[in-house]
Design a protein around this motif. Structure first.
Motif, mmCIF file in Angstrom:
data_model
loop_
_atom_site.group_PDB
_atom_site.id
_atom_site.type_symbol
_atom_site.label_atom_id
_atom_site.label_comp_id
_atom_site.label_asym_id
_atom_site.label_seq_id
_atom_site.Cartn_x
_atom_site.Cartn_y
_atom_site.Cartn_z
ATOM 1 N N VAL A 1 -6.940 2.124 -4.462
ATOM 2 C CA VAL A 1 -7.088 1.936 -5.899
ATOM 3 C C VAL A 1 -6.080 0.891 -6.377
ATOM 4 O O VAL A 1 -4.879 0.996 -6.110
ATOM 5 C CB VAL A 1 -6.866 3.259 -6.645
ATOM 6 N N ALA A 2 -6.584 -0.120 -7.063
ATOM 7 C CA ALA A 2 -5.725 -1.215 -7.525
ATOM 8 C C ALA A 2 -4.682 -0.712 -8.518
ATOM 9 O O ALA A 2 -5.017 -0.062 -9.516
ATOM 10 C CB ALA A 2 -6.573 -2.312 -8.156
ATOM 11 N N ASP A 3 -3.417 -0.996 -8.218
ATOM 12 C CA ASP A 3 -2.287 -0.697 -9.111
ATOM 13 C C ASP A 3 -2.213 0.778 -9.513
ATOM 14 O O ASP A 3 -1.809 1.124 -10.627
ATOM 15 C CB ASP A 3 -2.355 -1.577 -10.365
ATOM 16 N N ALA A 4 -2.620 1.658 -8.596
ATOM 17 C CA ALA A 4 -2.548 3.095 -8.864
ATOM 18 C C ALA A 4 -1.090 3.549 -8.967
ATOM 19 O O ALA A 4 -0.180 2.912 -8.423
ATOM 20 C CB ALA A 4 -3.248 3.868 -7.751
ATOM 21 N N ARG A 5 -0.875 4.667 -9.642
ATOM 22 C CA ARG A 5 0.465 5.227 -9.751
ATOM 23 C C ARG A 5 0.867 5.819 -8.403
ATOM 24 O O ARG A 5 0.136 6.622 -7.833
ATOM 25 C CB ARG A 5 0.503 6.294 -10.837
ATOM 26 N N PRO A 6 2.035 5.430 -7.856
ATOM 27 C CA PRO A 6 2.465 5.961 -6.553
ATOM 28 C C PRO A 6 2.734 7.461 -6.617
ATOM 29 O O PRO A 6 3.081 8.013 -7.666
ATOM 30 C CB PRO A 6 3.749 5.189 -6.255
ATOM 31 N N ALA A 7 2.582 8.114 -5.479
ATOM 32 C CA ALA A 7 2.902 9.533 -5.345
ATOM 33 C C ALA A 7 3.939 9.671 -4.240
ATOM 34 O O ALA A 7 3.724 9.211 -3.124
ATOM 35 C CB ALA A 7 1.654 10.343 -5.007
ATOM 36 N N GLY A 8 5.062 10.264 -4.547
ATOM 37 C CA GLY A 8 6.097 10.456 -3.534
ATOM 38 C C GLY A 8 7.250 9.485 -3.698
ATOM 39 O O GLY A 8 7.147 8.454 -4.372
ATOM 40 N N ARG A 9 8.376 9.840 -3.063
ATOM 41 C CA ARG A 9 9.581 9.012 -3.092
ATOM 42 C C ARG A 9 10.210 9.014 -1.702
ATOM 43 O O ARG A 9 9.956 9.878 -0.885
ATOM 44 C CB ARG A 9 10.582 9.556 -4.107
ATOM 45 N N GLY A 10 11.036 7.996 -1.467
ATOM 46 C CA GLY A 10 11.733 7.917 -0.194
ATOM 47 C C GLY A 10 10.792 7.834 0.992
ATOM 48 O O GLY A 10 11.018 8.479 2.027
ATOM 49 N N LEU A 11 9.737 7.026 0.865
ATOM 50 C CA LEU A 11 8.726 6.930 1.922
ATOM 51 C C LEU A 11 9.193 6.016 3.046
ATOM 52 O O LEU A 11 9.847 4.997 2.800
ATOM 53 C CB LEU A 11 7.426 6.372 1.350
ATOM 54 N N PRO A 12 8.834 6.343 4.290
ATOM 55 C CA PRO A 12 9.050 5.378 5.364
ATOM 56 C C PRO A 12 8.200 4.139 5.108
ATOM 57 O O PRO A 12 7.082 4.240 4.591
ATOM 58 C CB PRO A 12 8.599 6.127 6.615
ATOM 59 N N LEU A 13 8.750 2.970 5.446
ATOM 60 C CA LEU A 13 8.073 1.698 5.185
ATOM 61 C C LEU A 13 7.689 1.040 6.504
ATOM 62 O O LEU A 13 8.496 0.969 7.429
ATOM 63 C CB LEU A 13 8.996 0.758 4.409
ATOM 64 N N VAL A 14 6.449 0.553 6.565
ATOM 65 C CA VAL A 14 5.980 -0.237 7.703
ATOM 66 C C VAL A 14 5.601 -1.625 7.199
ATOM 67 O O VAL A 14 4.795 -1.761 6.273
ATOM 68 C CB VAL A 14 4.774 0.411 8.405
ATOM 69 N N PHE B 1 0.858 -1.188 0.000
ATOM 70 C CA PHE B 1 0.000 0.000 0.000
ATOM 71 C C PHE B 1 0.895 1.239 0.000
ATOM 72 O O PHE B 1 1.984 1.222 0.586
ATOM 73 C CB PHE B 1 -0.900 0.021 1.243
ATOM 74 N N TYR B 2 0.392 2.338 -0.593
ATOM 75 C CA TYR B 2 1.228 3.525 -0.727
ATOM 76 C C TYR B 2 0.350 4.730 -1.072
ATOM 77 O O TYR B 2 -0.789 4.572 -1.547
ATOM 78 C CB TYR B 2 2.270 3.327 -1.833
ATOM 79 N N PRO B 3 0.833 5.955 -0.859
ATOM 80 C CA PRO B 3 0.094 7.135 -1.316
ATOM 81 C C PRO B 3 0.002 7.109 -2.837
ATOM 82 O O PRO B 3 0.986 6.800 -3.516
ATOM 83 C CB PRO B 3 0.949 8.310 -0.833
ATOM 84 N N ALA B 4 -1.178 7.415 -3.360
ATOM 85 C CA ALA B 4 -1.406 7.325 -4.804
ATOM 86 C C ALA B 4 -1.553 8.712 -5.421
ATOM 87 O O ALA B 4 -1.907 9.681 -4.752
ATOM 88 C CB ALA B 4 -2.651 6.496 -5.095
ATOM 89 N N ALA B 5 -1.298 8.771 -6.707
ATOM 90 C CA ALA B 5 -1.417 10.038 -7.422
ATOM 91 C C ALA B 5 -2.869 10.447 -7.614
ATOM 92 O O ALA B 5 -3.171 11.628 -7.780
ATOM 93 C CB ALA B 5 -0.723 9.922 -8.778
ATOM 94 N N SER B 6 -3.789 9.485 -7.561
ATOM 95 C CA SER B 6 -5.206 9.784 -7.782
ATOM 96 C C SER B 6 -6.071 8.785 -7.034
ATOM 97 O O SER B 6 -5.677 7.629 -6.836
ATOM 98 C CB SER B 6 -5.536 9.730 -9.274
#
Length: 701
Positions: free
Chosen positions: A449-462, A406-411
């Motif tokens: 959203v399934a397979d959405a384009r990620p937003a951001g780089r260098g994210l902390p991972l949990v 899971f990750y922040p998405a562009a949309s």
């Protein structure tokens, strides 16, 4: 059907009418027309006045109009208003004020359109049909034909074209037999009205394949019985009406919505809610049970709306105009979805637009909305560790894992992620005791959203690890929430350790470890150490395959039950994990000297007495932790309260043992998990970690 009187209290003895009394403004973009129909059913005598050899009814049609110009409909005649005031004991306000209430429907306007979806509306006992005018106008402004029925002799006054005004012959003494007669009689009225419309000049307006019904109080209660006897009605709503005529097997397989006061119709609150609980079990199709906080019985109708403008206090804490807006929004969404085939997210899960509305029961499970401000995306990742055989099936010369990232998405636009596969759903539900289809959990409403384009780089991972026998999907609500706050989250499916896991090539792995005796510490230690190995392999794979997305210097781990217990050995074995959380998991691999100097949080369900001693495993490990550490307890919770399992149980009405609502437990869990990683992976101080931020939370250590 308990009679809910208008028990009115004037704000002052001299309360007077506001000269600008109005109904709720229609929210649609179409002008509204209306006409009155006088219908006579000669096939049966009147059920309340048998000397009348027919049943005569007054009906108001509301529909999209060609123009908004023309005389507006009178809300209520003076004779009807006087009867309403007299029955309620209202003094000091002239009934004539009710004739001046502003409406929006043009009398006898030319209709616009044809083959419209239709909604039949039935008012409460003693109430004239005028009480549902706002709702009728709103539906018509959105393109519906609305058929609003007055049930003669069942309300205080019905006015006929020849000037006659009938009273309430049905009023008097009330027992179960009376209410059942009332509900069954209304079903006959509705079927007769539909027959009449189909053979009238209004027939072109009606699409006979798209008819719904809703009603208030006994009008709502009669909707179920009407649907049973008349298959033309494709979907129905009971608004705040106790059902006294039980829905019997085989039940009803068409969509149905219960919408009522939170104080009266929340599950477990009394006889009224019990009647819904009884019928809920016989509803076999799409269904929802929603409650609204701060509402009283008249709040759903124009009686509440106009009464409040007159200075009458019904006891509601939610303003009448707000109650009307809530009612109109959910009724319209229901019929848009089930008569027009337009999916309505408002019906999928609680909405921030209407925080007063709670989902008491549902047939389509949902996850709570994330609390962060970023859209969420997710993708499934298949990994194969060829450096070791599978620990549970040694004949498999590698360890294969499924991970959901899971990750922040562009949309926020796009198809939502499927919660589980049909095979995973069936495996998880097996033995649950729920009488539901095996693939039910594939319909879970998620927020990513399934397979959405990620937003951001260098994210902390949990990294998240689920409990033993639980698939990775059961931590989705927590994962989505973390991602909405800017984290990348990897939820691991530990193969052969859960009820079942699907792989991209179609094969399915069941719970091979479940076949092994596990009544000793050796089994649980193997499980914890194996999960630690899984986590390190996943970190190797993700940091290599997604170097831009993940910051390898900011990695944390949390888990529930066995997933939480495995966090300590994972941190000991892998120094990349900077901070960890054990959510209600007994630790069987002892933490030995030199211990653990990185931040750690223990979260456990309620003990009796509070923070009771006796968790020897945690006491042993807590003493070996030399860094930042906390041990908190959440009152009112049980083991399943911290995961999607608790949320699902609550939505389906299955008790899990804790008095705290699962939605509340989820809120608390998400708050503390996010705060912990914000402080220890991002360096952002979170006061909630220094003092309890919720009354349910106690700091044990």
């Amino acid at each position: 059907m308990a009679i809910t009187a208008l028990t009115l209290a004037l704000t002052s003895p001299s309360a007077s009418a506001d000269p600008a009394l109005t109904l709720a403004k229609p929210t649609g973009d179409r002008p509204v027309g209306t006409t009155a129909l006088h219908l006579k059913d000669t096939s049966r005598p009147d059920p309340w006045v048998p000397s009348v050899p027919y049943r005569e009814l007054m009906v108001s049609l509301f529909y999209p109009a060609a123009s908004a110009n023309g005389p507006k409909k009178q809300f209520m005649s003076e004779a009807e208003a006087k009867a309403v005031f007299d029955e309620a004991g209202i003094k000091g306000i002239p009934p004539s004020v009710m004739t001046t209430v502003h409406t929006d429907a043009v009398v006898d306007a030319k209709p616009a359109g044809h083959d419209l979806p239709a909604v039949v509306l039935s008012p409460g006992f003693k109430r004239p049909r005028a009480e549902l005018t706002s709702l009728s106008e709103d539906l018509a402004s959105h393109g519906y034909l609305v058929v609003l029925v007055d049930h003669t002799y069942e309300n205080v006054a019905t006015t006929f074209p020849d000037g006659r005004v009938t009273g309430c012959a049905a009023c008097g003494s009330y027992d179960l037999e009376f209410w059942q007669k009332l509900e069954r009689g209304r079903a006959k009225d509705v079927s007769f009205v539909l027959d009449s419309l189909a053979h009238s000049k209004w027939a072109p307006l009606l699409d006979a394949s798209r008819i719904g019904m809703a009603g208030h109080s006994v009008g709502g209660a009669s909707t179920i019985g009407t649907m049973v006897t008349d298959p033309r009605i494709k979907a129905g709503i009971d608004i705040d009406g106790t059902t006294d005529d039980p829905l019997l097997a085989p039940g009803l397989d068409r969509p149905f919505l219960f919408l009522g006061r939170a104080g009266t119709y929340s599950p477990g609150t009394g006889d009224e809610a019990a009647s819904w609980e009884r019928d809920w079990k016989q509803l076999k199709g799409w269904k929802r049970w929603l409650t609204v906080a701060g509402m009283v019985h008249p709040s759903f109708t124009d009686i509440g709306l106009v009464g409040e403008q007159l200075g009458i206090d019904f006891g509601a804490t939610t303003p009448a105009v707000r109650g009307q807006a809530i009612t109109a929004a959910y009724v319209r969404a229901f019929f848009d979805q089930h008569l027009r085939g337009r999916p309505q997210p408002l019906l999928d899960q609680p909405s921030g637009r209407y925080p007063e509305v709670a989902f008491a029961r549902t047939s389509t499970p949902y996850l709570p909305a994330p609390t962060g401000d970023r859209p969420v995306g997710s993708t499934a990742v298949y990994l194969k560790d060829t450096s070791r055989p599978d620990p549970w099936v040694p004949s498999v010369p590698y360890r294969e894992l499924m991970v959901t990232l899971f990750y922040p998405a562009a949309s926020a636009k796009g198809p939502k992620t499927q919660y589980v596969t049909p095979e995973e759903s069936a495996a998880l539900l097996q033995g649950s005791g729920l009488d539901v289809p095996g693939d039910l959990l594939t319909t879970m409403v998620t927020n990513s959203v399934a397979d959405a384009r990620p937003a951001g780089r260098g994210l902390p991972l949990v990294v998240l690890s689920p409990g033993y026998t639980k698939p990775r999907a059961t931590l989705t609500a927590l994962a989505e929430d973390l991602a909405s706050h800017g984290y990348a989250v990897a939820v691991i499916g530990h193969t052969y350790e859960n009820t079942g896991q699907s792989f991209p090539d179609g094969h399915f792995a069941g719970c091979a470890s479940c076949e092994i005796p596990h009544d000793n510490d050796d089994f649980w230690q193997k499980l914890e150490l194996g999960r630690a190995a899984d986590v390190s392999f996943v970190l190797d794979s993700l940091t290599r395959s997604r170097p831009g997305l993940i910051d390898p210097e900011r990695i944390g781990m949390a888990g529930h039950s066995m997933g939480g217990a495995s966090t300590i050995p994972a941190m000991v074995a892998d120094h990349r994990i900077k901070a960890g959380i054990d959510i209600d998991g007994a630790t069987k691999v002892p933490l030995t000297a030199p211990g653990l100097a990185r931040p750690f949080l223990f979260v456990n369900h309620e003990q009796v007495p509070k923070c009771a001693p006796g968790n020897r495993d945690w006491e042993r490990d807590y003493a070996q932790m030399t860094g930042w550490k906390r041990w908190i307890e959440v009152a009112g919770t049980q083991h399943a309260s911290f995961t999607d399992v608790g949320l699902l149980a609550e939505e389906f009405g299955v008790p899990i043992g804790g008095p705290n609502a699962a939605a509340r437990a989820s809120e608390i869990t998400r708050t503390y998990v996010t705060a912990f990683f914000d402080q220890h992976l991002r360096g952002v101080a979170r006061p909630v970690l220094d003092r309890p931020g919720y009354p349910e939370v106690s700091f044990c250590r």
